[in-house]
Design an enzyme around this catalytic site. Structure first.
Site, mmCIF file in Angstrom:
data_model
loop_
_atom_site.group_PDB
_atom_site.id
_atom_site.type_symbol
_atom_site.label_atom_id
_atom_site.label_comp_id
_atom_site.label_asym_id
_atom_site.label_seq_id
_atom_site.Cartn_x
_atom_site.Cartn_y
_atom_site.Cartn_z
ATOM 1 N N ASP A 139 33.127 42.265 46.536
ATOM 2 C CA ASP A 139 34.064 41.168 46.344
ATOM 3 C C ASP A 139 33.209 39.913 46.154
ATOM 4 O O ASP A 139 32.078 39.854 46.647
ATOM 5 C CB ASP A 139 34.957 41.047 47.580
ATOM 6 C CG ASP A 139 35.839 39.824 47.514
ATOM 7 O OD1 ASP A 139 36.544 39.660 46.506
ATOM 8 O OD2 ASP A 139 35.808 39.028 48.471
ATOM 9 N N ASP A 147 41.013 42.930 51.004
ATOM 10 C CA ASP A 147 40.040 43.945 50.599
ATOM 11 C C ASP A 147 40.257 45.281 51.307
ATOM 12 O O ASP A 147 39.586 46.266 50.987
ATOM 13 C CB ASP A 147 38.606 43.457 50.895
ATOM 14 C CG ASP A 147 38.223 42.250 50.058
ATOM 15 O OD1 ASP A 147 38.584 42.223 48.871
ATOM 16 O OD2 ASP A 147 37.584 41.336 50.607
#
Length: 747
Positions: free
Chosen positions: A430, A638
């Site tokens: 990410d 996430d």
């Protein structure tokens, strides 16, 4: 014992049942066969759905459905021949004589029996009288070696075998043969006696177990170091008085005083004071970090130079330190997938060894006609085949690896993640908060004349006046730069936030606006002089805002460009991954320009931008076509991708954010916000897996070589027992080499 209840995060609602996790200490285990017996006994208890025994730290971890009772488990394990108590219960009193004392007594009695063997090497004949040999060997065999008989009896009663059964049968055979020879010898004759064999074998096995226990204690040194970080007392503020109280008396909301040089007793928020704190044993960060009012601090850290008042947010079992200890203990109590091979071998190992020993006895007795030699060779087979090394090979390496990783800020909460991580081929990152700092900064402030310092200052003065009272992240970025450059806010009237557009207000009689290019166009502001520069900044992934004056006529004053900055160790982290043969992929919800700009700085060529949270998991799944995939993230959004990856790696930030996701959705947790720890996690995984394989190879090779040598008469019982003890100690010592690992992440 109080169970810990876990709710797995990525489960359908119907399957999200509460599972009670229990841990117990097991006593009197000696080898891999004991592990199998305890697990088998535990799985027969009503309510137990899963059981896992770790020989290295002598614990039983199990999952149980409602209705399970610890008393039923304890009864079952004790019936199998092993001691058991809850880990949070007082341990049973130590035996009257310690293992060290028993070993010393055995050595003193066996030494006179072994010295004549050494004397023969120098042509000396120091053979003791047979009855004296019997007197020395008997207490070793039946008093100091009683533990082997007790454990062997329990194994036979349970219909299985273990190391103690092999030792008991082997030494009893040598002792019994010697007694027979002594009693049947003609008057004045010198019978062939083997008392030294049985006594020395028992002594060497006790020595091996003692050395093994000492080495095994070192594998738990990381847990002991973490537990040692917990102070016994805290200095609590009551009114204007500081009162020393037991840590158990501190409650959430209480204010605790920490003086310079003291260890923080609780997790909390600084409400008074500023200092640096050393969190090295918690996060692996080697340098003290600054903490001031409003910032989070973690219990167990050491306060450096300042007096701190901390409002407690967590104590006891809910503190970060306690959760770290639980996670590491839980991981060390679980089995790596490769352990299944060991379990399968152990289930049939002892019966096979007994058959080989019987074949050795009959082969030498019938084929050669030498029953004395037959007995000795069979004893050697039984002794050298003890599967201690086999049972310790995996858990010893696992405990050493997870322990040293925890000391460097890497929590490996799932042994399967540790084993899988060594084979990773792709790491998906990410962007925001993982590779970048996660908060916008002002990277450019330019007037119409980009080279004019005066225009730049006037631009910042106008921007500060409009944003002095705003909590917007972009506004905070402007105010930080203004404070650094000594720019104070001018008085502004009529400040108003226009949704989706920006800010408007009046400064010194001039109407000002700060916002997007679209709002500027709607307001009649000509941006032609700034368009080229704005386009270049946008292509570099920057967010551009404009400042304009609306009187006497709308005209632009300049532009502000905001961007997220890379973390200091991000580039080195990606380069290390590439050196390890791992491809980095960037998955981000940001616009493509911003994602591409960050990727270009890091040397990442595979970029997936403008990705919705629910699509991250789909992309991670697709990447598995290239090999094992890890996902690195720091937020709740996430979690699906962390669960979808072969290995989920979650980052915990300095303010504590990301902690819950890290401890639930990921198999590996990084306790400080350093992307370099990703490569370190893969490195320690590879080293630990390598140690496991080395240990298993030598454990199997030891038996594959030693058993045939013993069966063919090339290895006497004394040498066999020494080799067996050496194999166990060498396996644990090899695992302990992992403690020298330091990692290379930037501190």
């Amino acid at each position: 014992m109080t169970p810990t209840t876990t709710l797995l995060p990525a489960q359908p609602a119907a399957a999200a049942a509460l599972a009670a996790e229990w841990r117990f200490a097991i006593e009197d285990m000696s080898c891999a066969s004991c592990v199998a017996r305890v697990e088998k006994a535990a799985l027969k208890v009503p309510g137990v759905t899963q059981a896992s025994v770790n020989l290295a730290n002598e614990t039983l971890s199990l999952s149980a459905a409602p209705g399970f009772t610890p008393a039923a488990l304890m009864t079952a394990v004790q019936a199998a021949g092993y001691g058991i108590h809850a880990l949070d219960a007082p341990a049973p009193p130590p035996p009257r004589y310690s293992e060290g004392a028993r070993l010393a007594a055995a050595a003193l009695l066996a030494l006179p029996l072994a010295l004549p063997m050494l004397g023969l090497l120098f042509g000396r004949h120091w053979m003791l009288n047979g009855w004296l040999q019997l007197a020395l060997a008997t207490p070793v065999q039946f008093a100091l070696g009683a533990r082997f008989y007790r454990a062997a009896y329990s194994a036979v009663r349970a219909g299985s075998g273990n190391m103690d059964l092999l030792v008991a049968i082997g030494t009893s055979a040598a002792y019994g043969l010697s007694v027979f020879e002594l009693l049947s010898a003609p008057a004045g004759g010198m019978p062939a006696l083997y008392f030294e064999g049985s006594a020395v074998v028992i002594t060497l096995v006790l020595l091996g177990k003692w050395l093994e226990a000492r080495a095994r204690r070192q594998t738990t040194s990381a847990i002991r170091a973490l537990n040692a970080l917990r102070p016994e007392t805290a200095r609590m503020l009551r009114g204007d008085q500081e009162v020393a109280v037991a840590l158990a008396e501190v409650r959430v909301g209480d204010v605790v005083v920490v003086r310079p040089g003291e260890r923080l007793a609780v997790d909390g928020v600084v409400v008074l004071g500023a200092s640096h704190v050393d969190e090295s044993l918690i996060t692996g960060e080697s340098l003290p970090v600054a903490r001031e009012v409003g910032q989070q601090v973690t219990g167990g850290a050491i306060n450096a130079e300042g007096l701190l008042h901390i409002r407690t947010t967590a104590v006891g079992a809910e503190s970060v330190l306690a959760r770290i200890v639980r996670l590491v203990e839980s991981a060390q109590g679980k089995k790596a997938p490769i352990q299944r091979l060991v379990d399968q071998v152990s289930a049939v190992f002892v019966p096979v060894v007994l058959l080989i020993a019987l074949a050795t006895l009959l082969g030498w007795g019938w084929a050669v006609g030498d029953w004395r030699t037959a007995v000795l060779n069979a004893v050697a087979v039984l002794v050298i085949a003890c599967p201690c090394a086999l049972g310790l090979a995996t858990p010893a390496a696992l405990m050493a690896g997870t322990g040293v990783a925890a000391q460097r800020g890497i929590l490996i909460t799932d042994p399967q993640a540790l084993e899988v991580a060594h084979a990773l081929r792709v790491v998906a990152f990410d962007k925001t908060g993982t590779l970048t700092e996660g908060r916008p900064q002002l990277v450019a402030a330019e007037g119409l004349d980009a080279a004019s310092a005066a225009e730049r200052r006037a631009l910042l003065e106008a921007a500060v006046a409009l944003q002095s009272g705003s909590e917007h992240p972009l506004a905070r970025a402007v105010l930080e730069v203004a404070r650094a450059e000594g720019i104070t806010a001018l008085a502004a009237d009529g400040l108003q936030a226009v949704a989706g557009r920006g800010m408007t207000g009046e400064v010194g009689g001039t109407a000002l606006r700060l916002g997007s290019a679209r709002w500027m166009a709607e307001s009649g502001v000509d941006l032609a002089a700034l368009n080229d520069r704005a386009a270049a900044l946008a292509c570099a992934g920057r967010t551009v805002s404009f400042v304009a004056a609306m009187s006497p006529a709308p005209h632009a004053l300049g532009l502000l460009a905001f961007g997220d900055t890379l973390k200091p160790g991000a580039l080195a982290a990606v380069q290390r991954l590439q050196a390890l043969g791992v491809r980095a992929v960037l998955i981000s919800g940001d616009n493509r320009g911003s994602a591409q700009a960050v990727a270009a700085l890091l040397g990442i060529t595979d970029v997936r931008a403008e990705v919705l949270p629910e699509d991250k998991a789909r992309i991670v799944t697709a990447l598995k076509g290239d090999g094992r995939v890890a996902m690195v993230g720091d937020g709740i959004n996430d979690a699906p991708a962390l669960a979808a990856a072969d290995v989920g790696i979650a980052i915990v930030h300095a303010d504590g954010s990301g902690t819950d996701v890290a401890m639930q959705a990921a198999g590996i947790t990084l306790m400080r916000s350093d992307p370099g720890l990703v490569a370190d996690a893969i490195d320690i995984s590879r080293r630990t897996t390598s140690k496991i394989r080395q240990n298993l190879f030598w454990a199997f090779a030891f038996n594959a070589i030693g058993i045939p040598l013993a069966a063919f008469g090339e290895l006497n019982p004394v040498l066999a027992s020494a080799a067996m003890a050496l194999s166990s100690v060498s396996v644990v010592s090899n695992a302990l080499l992992l403690r020298r690992w330091r990692g290379t992440a930037t501190h």
